[in-house]
Scaffold this active site. Structure first.
Site, PDB file in Angstrom:
ATOM      1  CB  CYS A 196      84.310  24.745  34.197  1.00 28.96           C
ATOM      2  SG  CYS A 196      82.743  24.611  34.231  1.00 28.96           S
ATOM      3  CG  ASN A 450      91.720  38.505   2.997  1.00 25.94           C
ATOM      4  OD1 ASN A 450      92.863  39.626   3.155  1.00 25.94           O
ATOM      5  ND2 ASN A 450      91.659  37.401   3.323  1.00 25.94           N
TER       6      ASN A 450
END
Length: 787
Positions: A196, A450
Site C-alpha cells: 500500500c 538462451n
C-alpha cells in the site's frame, strides 16, 4: 437548520450505538466486559442487516469507560456498514453529505458526533434481501445481509454520483472519520498489509456464526477511507462470500493508479484470512511454509527450512577459499563471468572475492559476453565462464569479433554443460516450425537469447531472425507489429514464455487505449486485438527449472503468500505467470528477467528504507534459487548505505523459495554433490532434501527451483582451471570454449551469421526500432534460403 437536523434519518440507537468520545451520549455503546465477543450470539433482541445482535444502551456512569478491543468496537459501531447495506441514498443522508459532494462544516467531526446532533429516527427499514452475484431478478432470494459484491456495487453508485475527484476524496475522508482506530497492539508489523502507498493494518477474526469480522486502520486519511469501504462491504460476510469478491469489483469505485493498490491489497489480505477461516472450520491444519531466508537490518541472515539453510551456509564463505581464488586470479590476470544461477557456494566465494579483484561479474546471459570484452580491454589474459555451453561459445565469438582472439576462454567442466531450451531449439521439430514460418510472408522469427549460435545461424537462413531476452521480448514483438504491417511473428523455443506473451497481449486487448499506449506508444486496443492471430509460438520447449513452478506450488502461494510480493521469470508456466501478473497489477509483482527481479526487490527495499518505519518485506522468488546470493548481497549493500541514518527502523527482507513438497529426495549430500564441496561433511545428517522426484537436481543444492546444468560449475572446477593456467601441457583442452568454425547450409560462417540476430537486437535496444537491414530481409525475404 434545526429543522434539517431533525429530519435527517439517523439510525436507531438500539441498533446503531454511537462511538463518539463524549461519555454519556445516549447513543453510545455500553461499557463491555472483555469476553463479551464470545457471548454476542447468546444475546436476545433484534439483529442488524449484517446479522449482529446489538448491545443495549445503558445509563451513563460516572466512572471512566473501559477500553474495548478494536475488533469489538468495529462490530459495535456497525452503522456505516448497515447504512451501506441499506443503499447509497441512506448512506449519503446519514453522513449528512450532499450528493453534489459538498461537506458541511461538522463533517470534520466523527460520524458518531454527527449522529449526536439529532434525535434518533424511527427504526430503519427492513434490510435488503441477499441475492447471489448476478441474481438481479431476485431468483434464489433469501433473507439476510446483502452480498459483499452487491454492497460494492451500491458503493460504486455512491461514488459515481459525485462530480469530481475532489468530491470523492472528501467522501473518503468522511468515511475515514467513522472508522474506529485500531489499538497499538493491532498496529504491529505482523498486521501490516504490504504494497500500500501508506501504512495499512488489518485485524480479523471469525465470529460464532462463522462470519468474518474485519477492522482496519491506516496512517493516511485517504487509505483509511478505502479501508472503511472494504470493511463496510465485507465485514459480517461468510468467508466464501469474501472469496467471491473479485478485484474487478473494485474498479467502478475509482482510484488513482497509485491508490488502487490499497483497494486491491487490502482485499487480498482479507481473502487470505477468509481462506484460513475456511481451513480452520474444515479442520485442515495450515501447511508447512516454504523455506525462506530472512535478512535483518544488521545484514544477519536467518534460515527457515533445510533448503534455505543450505543456501545460507554459503553467504559467509570460507576466507581461505576466497584468498586462494583471489591470489590465482590476480597472479594470472583471469576474469570471471558467471550467471545468476550458479551454485550458491561458488556465488558466495565470487561475491566476496570481487571486493579484492574487480574482474568478476555475475549477471544474466546477455551481459556476460560484454563484461568479458571489458575484462579483456582491462588486460585480462583469460576469461573463465561459469554457465552453460552456449554462454561460453558466445563469449568466445564476441571476444574474437572484438579483436581479442588471443584471450583464452574456459568452461568449468570437461563434459557437455547442456540446456533444455537450447536443446529444444536444435531439434528437427524446431526446424519444421521455422519452415512453416518461412511460408508466411512477411515473417519474423524472434528467438530467445538462451540458444546456441548454430541454432541462431541456421534459423536466420530460413526466416529473418532477431534475438530477445525475457526483459525485451514484449517490446521487440510489439515494435515488429507496429513497424511492419501484416507481419507474422514466430517466437521460440520457450513454450511457456510464448504462451505468457500471448496471454499478456490478450489482457492488453481489454485495456484502454491509454493503458496500451503506456506499454507501447504505437499501439492501441484495436491494434493489439488484430495482432493476436498473427502471433505464433513453439509449443514443445521449456526450461527444466521454471517448468517446476506447477499447480501445487501456485495453490500454496495463493493460500499462504497471496499478500506477499511475487516475482516470476517470464519462463514460468501459465498458472504462475497469471498469479504474478495479477500481483503486478496491484503493485505487488514483477514478471521478467533475473535482472528485473533483482531490481524489483531493490526498489521496494529502498522505498521502505526511505519511509524508515518498522517493516517486514516478503518476496516469493519465482525463478532459480541461485539468485539468492546476488539478492542478499544487494540487500546488505542497501542496508549498509542507510546505516548512518539516525533512528533506524527495524526493516527485514524475507526471500521465499517456492519448493514443491513432492520434490524431495533421501539422497545423501555426499552422493549427490561430487564437486568437492567444502561443506559436504557438515550436511550429511540432512536426509530429506528438496529436489526433483526421480529427476535431476535432487540434492541440497537442487530442488524445484534449481538448474542441474548450472550446478556443474563448481568451486573445485574453477580453482582447478585457475591453478592450471597457463595450460602449457594442454591438460585443459576439454575445458576450452570451442571456436565455431563450421559452415551454415549456405556455406557461410556460423559465427558470422549467428551473431547477426544478436546485432539486430542490440540495434533495437539502442534505437527502439528494428534495423533497416532486418526490415529489408523481412519484407523482401531472404534472397538465399537453404532448400
Amino acid at each position: 437548520m434545526e429543522k434539517q437536523k431533525t429530519a435527517a434519518p439517523f439510525p436507531d440507537p438500539e441498533l446503531h450505538p454511537c462511538t463518539c468520545p463524549a461519555w454519556g451520549c445516549p447513543l453510545q455503546a455500553p461499557n463491555l466486559p472483555p469476553d463479551h465477543a464470545s457471548t454476542r450470539s447468546q444475546l436476545p433482541g433484534p439483529t442488524t442487516p449484517l446479522g449482529i445482535r446489538p448491545f443495549k444502551t445503558r445509563a451513563p456512569s460516572s466512572r471512566s469507560p473501559r477500553r474495548t478491543n478494536a475488533m469489538d468496537a468495529a462490530a459495535v459501531s456497525s452503522s456505516l456498514y448497515d447504512l451501506l447495506a441499506a443503499g447509497p441514498l441512506r448512506l449519503s443522508l446519514a453522513l449528512n453529505v450532499p450528493r453534489a459532494g459538498g461537506l458541511p462544516l461538522r463533517a470534520r467531526c466523527s460520524l458518531g458526533a454527527i449522529r449526536c446532533a439529532s434525535p434518533p429516527p424511527a427504526p430503519p427499514p427492513r434490510p435488503p434481501s441477499r441475492r447471489a452475484p448476478g441474481d438481479e431478478d431476485g431468483a434464489g432470494e433469501q433473507q439476510g445481509p446483502a452480498h459483499p459484491r452487491l454492497r460494492l456495487r451500491r458503493l460504486a453508485e455512491e461514488f459515481r454520483a459525485l462530480p469530481s475527484d475532489a468530491d470523492r476524496a472528501r467522501r473518503l475522508v468522511s468515511l475515514a472519520a467513522a472508522l474506529p482506530r485500531l489499538p497499538a497492539s493491532d498496529r504491529a508489523p505482523g498486521s501490516r498489509v504490504m504494497g500500500c502507498v501508506a501504512r495499512v493494518w488489518l485485524a480479523s477474526r471469525c465470529d460464532g456464526d462463522g462470519r468474518m469480522r474485519f477492522a482496519a486502520d491506516s496512517d493516511s486519511e485517504l487509505s483509511r477511507g478505502y479501508c472503511a469501504c472494504l470493511v463496510a462491504a465485507l465485514d459480517g460476510a461468510p468467508p466464501e462470500e469474501v472469496l467471491a469478491v473479485d478485484l474487478a469489483d473494485l474498479a467502478p469505485l475509482g482510484a488513482t493508479r497509485s491508490r488502487a493498490s490499497t483497494w486491491h491489497n487490502v482485499l487480498v489480505a482479507m481473502q487470505k484470512r477468509a481462506r484460513a477461516a475456511i481451513a480452520a472450520r474444515e479442520g485442515r491444519l495450515p501447511g508447512e511454509p516454504f523455506p525462506s531466508l530472512v535478512i535483518g537490518r544488521d545484514g544477519a541472515v536467518r534460515a527457515q527450512g533445510s533448503y534455505a539453510e543450505a543456501q545460507a551456509m554459503f553467504l559467509s564463505p570460507d576466507e581461505s577459499k576466497i584468498s586462494e581464488l583471489v591470489n590465482a586470479l590476480t597472479e594470472k590476470k583471469i576474469g570471471v563471468v558467471a550467471h545468476f544461477y550458479m551454485d550458491p557456494e561458488v556465488q558466495g566465494i565470487l561475491t566476496a572475492a570481487k571486493k579484492q579483484w574487480p574482474h568478476i561479474h555475475i549477471s544474466d546471459s546477455l551481459v556476460m559476453a560484454d563484461s568479458a570484452v571489458k575484462m579483456a580491454e582491462a588486460g585480462c589474459n583469460y576469461i573463465t565462464v561459469l554457465g552453460v555451453d552456449f554462454m561460453s561459445e558466445n563469449v568466445r565469438v564476441i571476444l574474437d569479433q572484438a579483436g581479442f582472439d588471443k584471450v583464452g576462454v574456459y568452461r568449468m567442466s570437461s563434459q557437455q554443460i547442456g540446456c533444455s531450451l537450447a536443446d529444444a531449439a536444435s531439434s528437427s521439430e524446431y526446424t519444421h516450425f521455422l519452415r512453416e514460418a518461412s511460408k508466411s510472408n512477411p515473417s519474423l522469427h524472434v528467438i530467445y537469447i538462451n540458444t546456441s549460435l548454430e541454432t541462431k545461424a541456421h534459423a536466420h537462413e530460413i526466416v529473418p531472425t532477431i534475438t530477445c531476452t525475457s526483459s525485451n521480448v514484449v517490446a521487440t514483438i510489439l515494435q515488429a507489429f507496429a513497424q511492419i504491417p501484416d507481419i507474422n511473428v514466430w517466437y521460440g523455443p520457450d513454450s511457456y514464455m510464448g504462451a505468457n506473451i500471448s496471454d499478456l497481449f490478450q489482457r492488453m486487448a481489454t485495456m484502454s487505449d491509454e493503458e496500451v499506449a503506456a506499454i507501447h506508444p504505437d499501439h492501441n486496443r484495436k491494434s493489439i486485438g488484430l495482432l493476436l492471430s498473427r502471433l505464433h509460438y513453439y509449443q514443445d520447449g521449456n526450461c527444466v527449472v521454471h517448468d517446476m513452478f506447477g499447480h501445487e506450488v501456485v495453490q500454496k502461494i495463493k493460500e499462504q503468500y497471496c499478500d506477499a510480493f511475487l516475482t516470476a521469470h517470464f519462463e514460468v508456466p501459465g498458472e504462475m505467470f497469471s498469479l504474478a501478473m495479477e500481483a503486478k497489477m496491484r503493485g505487488m509483482g514483477v514478471v521478467g528477467s533475473t535482472q528485473n527481479i533483482l531490481d524489483f526487490i531493490k526498489k521496494h527495499l529502498k522505498e521502505a528504507l526511505d519511509r524508515n518505519v518498522d517493516e517486514h518485506l516478503q518476496f516469493v522468488l519465482g525463478t532459480e534459487s541461485g539468485m539468492i546470493t546476488s539478492i542478499v548481497a544487494a540487500v546488505r549493500q542497501l542496508f549498509g548505505s542507510y546505516n548512518s541514518y539516525e533512528g533506524r527502523a527495524n526493516i527485514s527482507v524475507e526471500i521465499v523459495f517456492p519448493v514443491s513438497s513432492d520434490a524431495v529426495s533421501s539422497t545423501s549430500i555426499k552422493g549427490s554433490h561430487e564437486f568437492g564441496s567444502s561443506i559436504a561433511s557438515d550436511l550429511t545428517n540432512l536426509t530429506v532434501l528438496p529436489g526433483v522426484t526421480s529427476g535431476e537436481g535432487c540434492s541440497i543444492h537442487g530442488g524445484c527451483a534449481s538448474c542441474p546444468y548450472m550446478k556443474m560449475n563448481s568451486l573445485g572446477s574453477l580453482l582447478k582451471v585457475c591453478h592450471q593456467l597457463p595450460d602449457e601441457d594442454n591438460i585443459l583442452s576439454d575445458y576450452k570454449a570451442r571456436r565455431i568454425n563450421v559452415k551454415t547450409p549456405l556455406g557461410k560462417s556460423v559465427a558470422e551469421v549467428g551473431c547477426e540476430p544478436i546485432l539486430h537486437m542490440r540495434h533495437f535496444q539502442a534505437t527502439k526500432r528494428l534495423p533497416d537491414k532486418l526490415v529489408h530481409q523481412i519484407t523482401r525475404g531472404n534472397e538465399e534460403r537453404p532448400s
